[in-house]
Design an enzyme around this catalytic site. Structure first.
Site, PDB file in Angstrom:
ATOM      1  N   VAL A  62       0.835  -1.195   0.000  1.00 29.26           N
ATOM      2  CA  VAL A  62       0.000   0.000   0.000  1.00 29.26           C
ATOM      3  C   VAL A  62       0.874   1.252   0.000  1.00 29.26           C
ATOM      4  O   VAL A  62       1.904   1.287   0.673  1.00 29.26           O
ATOM      5  CB  VAL A  62      -0.892   0.019   1.274  1.00 29.26           C
ATOM      6  CG1 VAL A  62      -1.735   1.282   1.333  1.00 29.26           C
ATOM      7  CG2 VAL A  62      -1.765  -1.212   1.340  1.00 29.26           C
ATOM      8  N   CYS A  63       0.442   2.279  -0.744  1.00 31.09           N
ATOM      9  CA  CYS A  63       1.064   3.599  -0.662  1.00 31.09           C
ATOM     10  C   CYS A  63      -0.048   4.639  -0.806  1.00 31.09           C
ATOM     11  O   CYS A  63      -1.217   4.341  -0.569  1.00 31.09           O
ATOM     12  CB  CYS A  63       2.165   3.783  -1.713  1.00 31.09           C
ATOM     13  SG  CYS A  63       1.559   3.908  -3.402  1.00 31.09           S
ATOM     14  N   ARG A  64       0.282   5.844  -1.200  1.00 31.77           N
ATOM     15  CA  ARG A  64      -0.729   6.901  -1.298  1.00 31.77           C
ATOM     16  C   ARG A  64      -1.678   6.668  -2.474  1.00 31.77           C
ATOM     17  O   ARG A  64      -2.878   6.740  -2.322  1.00 31.77           O
ATOM     18  CB  ARG A  64      -0.048   8.270  -1.427  1.00 31.77           C
ATOM     19  CG  ARG A  64      -1.039   9.418  -1.521  1.00 31.77           C
ATOM     20  CD  ARG A  64      -0.321  10.773  -1.591  1.00 31.77           C
ATOM     21  NE  ARG A  64      -1.282  11.823  -1.926  1.00 31.77           N
ATOM     22  CZ  ARG A  64      -1.602  12.173  -3.164  1.00 31.77           C
ATOM     23  NH1 ARG A  64      -1.049  11.563  -4.201  1.00 31.77           N
ATOM     24  NH2 ARG A  64      -2.481  13.140  -3.383  1.00 31.77           N
ATOM     25  N   MET A  90      -3.997   4.621  -0.633  1.00 34.25           N
ATOM     26  CA  MET A  90      -4.808   5.151   0.467  1.00 34.25           C
ATOM     27  C   MET A  90      -5.831   6.183  -0.013  1.00 34.25           C
ATOM     28  O   MET A  90      -6.814   6.433   0.670  1.00 34.25           O
ATOM     29  CB  MET A  90      -3.915   5.746   1.559  1.00 34.25           C
ATOM     30  CG  MET A  90      -3.118   4.700   2.327  1.00 34.25           C
ATOM     31  SD  MET A  90      -4.123   3.439   3.150  1.00 34.25           S
ATOM     32  CE  MET A  90      -4.834   4.392   4.500  1.00 34.25           C
TER      33      MET A  90
END
Length: 102
Positions: A62-64, A90
């Site tokens: 997961v990242c932005r 996210m």
């Protein structure tokens, strides 16, 4: 590269499934909220922290927005890990979050 939608990952979490989630964002980004139970390993630290990952486990990255986690997914796949990228990052996450340091 395998991908999962944020809503699908949230559903798995809400159903009580044991998940290994790795958040590769920077510290200031994680401070704005992290998926409950996720482990924070900045993208730049992934190569040096491989010893914290078990090759027998499955990991969700997961990242932005999905770009950095995609790079981490490709890197880990090349090293033989079973990894899935969370599409949209996210920005697409609409479920519960933890807030570190609060």
């Amino acid at each position: 590269m395998k991908e999962i939608q944020a809503s699908e990952l949230a559903q798995k979490l809400n159903e009580g499934e044991h998940l290994n989630i790795i958040d590769v964002r920077e510290d200031d980004e994680v401070a704005t909220g992290i998926i409950p139970g996720a482990k924070h390993i900045r993208l730049s630290e992934v190569p040096d922290r491989l010893n914290e990952l078990d090759e027998k486990e499955h990991y969700y990255m997961v990242c932005r927005s999905g770009g950095r986690s995609g790079k981490a997914t490709e890197y880990l796949e090349a090293k033989g890990y079973n990894v899935t990228n969370m599409a949209g990052g996210m920005l697409a996450w609409e479920d519960d979050m933890d807030f570190p340091n609060k």
